[in-house]
Write a protein that holds these residues in place. Structure first.
Motif, short mmCIF file in Angstrom:
data_model
loop_
_atom_site.label_atom_id
_atom_site.label_comp_id
_atom_site.label_asym_id
_atom_site.label_seq_id
_atom_site.Cartn_x
_atom_site.Cartn_y
_atom_site.Cartn_z
N GLY A 1 3.31 -13.20 -35.05
CA GLY A 1 3.07 -14.48 -35.01
C GLY A 1 1.67 -15.00 -34.88
O GLY A 1 1.53 -16.38 -35.06
N GLY A 2 0.62 -14.26 -35.07
CA GLY A 2 -0.83 -14.85 -35.13
C GLY A 2 -1.44 -15.13 -36.09
O GLY A 2 -0.83 -14.90 -37.46
N GLU A 3 -2.44 -15.48 -36.07
CA GLU A 3 -3.37 -15.81 -37.14
C GLU A 3 -3.78 -14.67 -38.16
O GLU A 3 -4.00 -13.57 -37.22
N GLU A 4 -3.72 -14.73 -39.42
CA GLU A 4 -4.10 -13.37 -39.97
C GLU A 4 -5.60 -13.62 -40.73
O GLU A 4 -5.86 -14.83 -41.14
N MET B 1 -3.68 -11.83 -33.12
CA MET B 1 -4.39 -11.58 -34.40
C MET B 1 -3.61 -10.81 -35.44
O MET B 1 -3.45 -9.64 -34.61
N ILE B 2 -3.67 -10.91 -36.54
CA ILE B 2 -3.34 -9.63 -37.55
C ILE B 2 -4.24 -9.57 -38.30
O ILE B 2 -4.80 -10.56 -39.30
N ILE B 3 -5.15 -8.71 -38.27
CA ILE B 3 -6.44 -8.07 -39.04
C ILE B 3 -6.16 -7.06 -40.25
O ILE B 3 -5.54 -6.21 -39.70
N TYR B 4 -6.34 -7.60 -41.21
CA TYR B 4 -6.29 -6.74 -42.50
C TYR B 4 -7.86 -6.19 -42.77
O TYR B 4 -8.70 -6.88 -43.02
N VAL B 5 -7.71 -4.66 -42.83
CA VAL B 5 -9.03 -3.94 -43.16
C VAL B 5 -9.03 -3.69 -44.66
O VAL B 5 -8.12 -2.98 -45.06
#
Length: 433
Positions: free
Chosen positions: A52-55, A83-87
Motif C-alpha cells: 500500500g505504500g509509495e513505489e 515503501m515499495i522499492i524496485y532495484v
C-alpha cells in the motif's frame, strides 16, 4: 530515482500476500505459495512489508539510501513510511548501509544486482537492518534480489546481508553469496523470520591470512552471534523452506543458536569434506524434514561441545535424503514441532532436486518483477544467478530404473539419476535407496 504512482498497488499487494495470487503470463510453480509461511505468517505477526505504500525505482547507491530513509510526511519519521522499492540494474555499495526502518518491500527487477568489491574490515558488507537505541526495525520483505559480497576473508568484517533485532522478515527468491564474513546472518533477538526459495553460493575464491585465522571462511548463515547473547533466547524463530545451499558453502547452512528453526524441502549440494551443512548450537531447537543432502555433503555438526559452546540443544531430522532420521537432545527443553505453531509440511523429498534445483523455477533470483505490478511470474531467459554467478548448478533431474524406464522419483533399490546442469552439461549418478 524514479517515482511511480500506482492506484491499485494496495489491492495488488493485499492479494499477493494473503492469497498468493500471481498475475502475468507465467504463474509460479504449484510448489511456490508466493507468500510468507511458517514463522512469517503467524496471526498477529504476518509480514506485509511496504504493501500500500509509495513505489520508487532506484539504480544508484545514493538513490537507494534516499528512498529507504524517506521521511513520513504524517509524522516526520523516516523509519515507518511504507515503501515499495524496485532495484534496477547493478548497484555497487561502497560500504555497509545500516537502516532502522519499518514497512519496506524491496524487489529486484530481472538482471539487477547489489554488490560490493571491498574486502576490508571497515567497508565490507552491503545491507544491514537493525533495531537499536530506541529505533525498532520490523516488517521487511526482500524478493528477487541478487546480493553479492566481495568474497570470504576472515578479518571480522561485515556480512552481505544482516538482520539485528528485526521482527517480521520475509526473504524470498534471492541469490546471496560471497559475503566477506557471512552471506546472510540473523542475531540479537530477530524473530518471526521466513526464508524461502533462496540460493546461497560462493564463487569468489576465499582469501587466506585473515586475523580470524580461517583460510576458508565461506560460512553462510549464522543464526545467533554468540552463546553469551542470551537475550536471543526465545527468539530467532525461523522457517527455511525450499532453499538451496550450493557450491562453496563450507559451513553454517545455517548454524543455529537459541531459535526454533524449521528447515524443510531444502537442497544441499555444498559438497565438502571439511565443513558441514546444519550446525546445532547452544539452545538451538531444530526440526529438519524432507531435505536432500547430496552425496558428499556432511548434513549436521554439533557445536555444543566443550570447544564450541555450552551443551544444550534439541535436534530432529526426519524424512530426509542422505541423512537417517535422528532425534537427540541435551538439556530439559521440549522438542520443537512446527505443527504446534503452524501448518506446513512441504512436499515429497524425492522432488527436491528437480523442484528446488531448477534454475528457471526453483531457488534463486529468477522471478519476473514488473514496476507497478510486483511479481508476475518467472523471468524468461537468463536469470540474475546465471549472469552474475559462474555456477554449474543443477537445473533439473530425471529418474530411471536400471532397465531405462523413467520414474517419478527415487524408488527402492538402484536408481539412475540424470541431472541437467545449467551450464549445459549432463551428470549421471547411481543412487541406492
Amino acid at each position: 530515482m524514479k517515482k511511480v504512482s500506482s492506484p491499485f498497488v494496495a489491492t495488488f499487494f493485499a492479494c499477493l500476500l494473503t492469497a498468493g495470487v500471481v498475475r502475468g503470463q507465467q504463474p509460479l510453480s504449484t510448489y511456490d505459495l508466493n507468500r510468507p509461511l511458517g514463522w512469517g505468517a503467524l496471526p498477529g505477526f504476518e509480514v506485509t512489508g511496504g504493501a500500500g505504500g509509495e513505489e520508487v525505482v532506484v539504480s544508484t547507491e545514493d538513490e537507494f539510501e534516499a528512498a529507504i530513509t524517506r521521511k513520513n510526511p504524517a509524522n516526520n519519521n523516516e523509519r515507518d513510511l511504507p515503501m515499495i522499492i524496485y532495484v534496477k540494474g547493478e548497484i555497487e555499495f561502497k560500504s555497509m548501509h545500516t537502516w532502522h526502518v519499518k514497512n519496506k518491500t524491496i524487489l529486484g527487477l530481472p538482471g539487477s544486482r547489489i554488490f560490493s568489491k571491498d574486502r576490508t574490515k571497515k567497508n565490507s558488507g552491503i545491507m544491514k537492518f537493525s533495531s537499536g537505541s530506541g529505533a525498532d526495525c520490523e516488517n521487511i520483505i526482500l524478493r528477487n534480489l541478487t546480493i553479492q559480497g566481495a568474497g570470504a576473508y576472515d578479518i571480522d568484517g561485515d556480512d552481505a546481508l544482516l538482520f539485528q533485532g528485526v521482527k517480521r522478515i520475509w526473504v524470498d527468491h534471492c541469490t546471496i553469496g560471497d559475503g566477506v564474513d557471512s552471506s546472510f546472518d540473523c542475531n540479537h533477538e530477530s524473530d518471526y523470520i521466513c526464508v524461502t526459495w533462496c540460493h546461497f553460493l560462493y564463487q569468489i575464491a576465499p582469501m587466506s591470512g585473515g586475523s580470524g585465522g580461517a583460510d576458508d571462511h565461506r560460512f553462510c548463515n549464522t543464526w545467533g552471534a554468540s552463546d553469551k547473547q542470551t537475550e536471543s533466547e526465545g527468539h530467532l524463530n525461523t522457517t527455511f523452506a525450499n532453499c538451496w545451499w550450493d557450491s562453496g558453502c563450507q559451513e553454517r547452512c545455517p548454524r543455529v543458536r537459541f531459535g526454533k528453526v524449521h528447515i524443510v524441502n531444502c537442497y544441499y549440494t555444498n559438497e565438502t569434506t571439511t565443513g558441514y551443512s546444519i550446525g546445532y548450537g547452544y539452545k538451538s531447537n531444530i526440526y529438519a524434514e524432507k531435505n536432500w543432502f547430496e552425496s558428499g555433503t556432511i548434513p549436521t555438526k554439533d557445536y555444543t561441545d566443550a570447544k564450541h559452546g555450552y551443551a544444550d540443544y534439541n535436534l530432529q531430522v526426519t524424512g530426509c535424503y542422505g541423512q537417517a532420521d535422528m532425534k537427540q537432545k541435551v538439556g530439559d527443553g521440549a522438542y520443537f514441532n512446527p505443527a504446534d505453531y503452524y501448518a506446513y509440511e512441504g512436499f515429497d523429498v524425492n522432488l527436491v532436486p528437480s523442484v528446488v534445483g531448477n534454475a528457471n523455477t526453483g531457488a534463486g533470483a529468477n522471478l519476473m518483477v514488473e514496476i507497478g505490478k510486483g511479481v508476475t511470474g518467472y523471468a524468461k531467459g537468463s536469470t540474475a544467478v546465471e549472469q552474475h554467478f559462474d555456477t554449474s548448478a543443477r537445473q533439473s533431474a530425471k529418474y530411471f530404473s536400471l532397465s531405462g524406464m523413467q520414474q517419478q522419483g527415487l524408488q527402492r533399490g538402484i536408481n539412475i539419476v540424470r541431472q541437467q546442469m545449467s551450464d549445459g552439461g549432463i551428470k549421471i549418478t547411481k543412487i541406492i535407496k
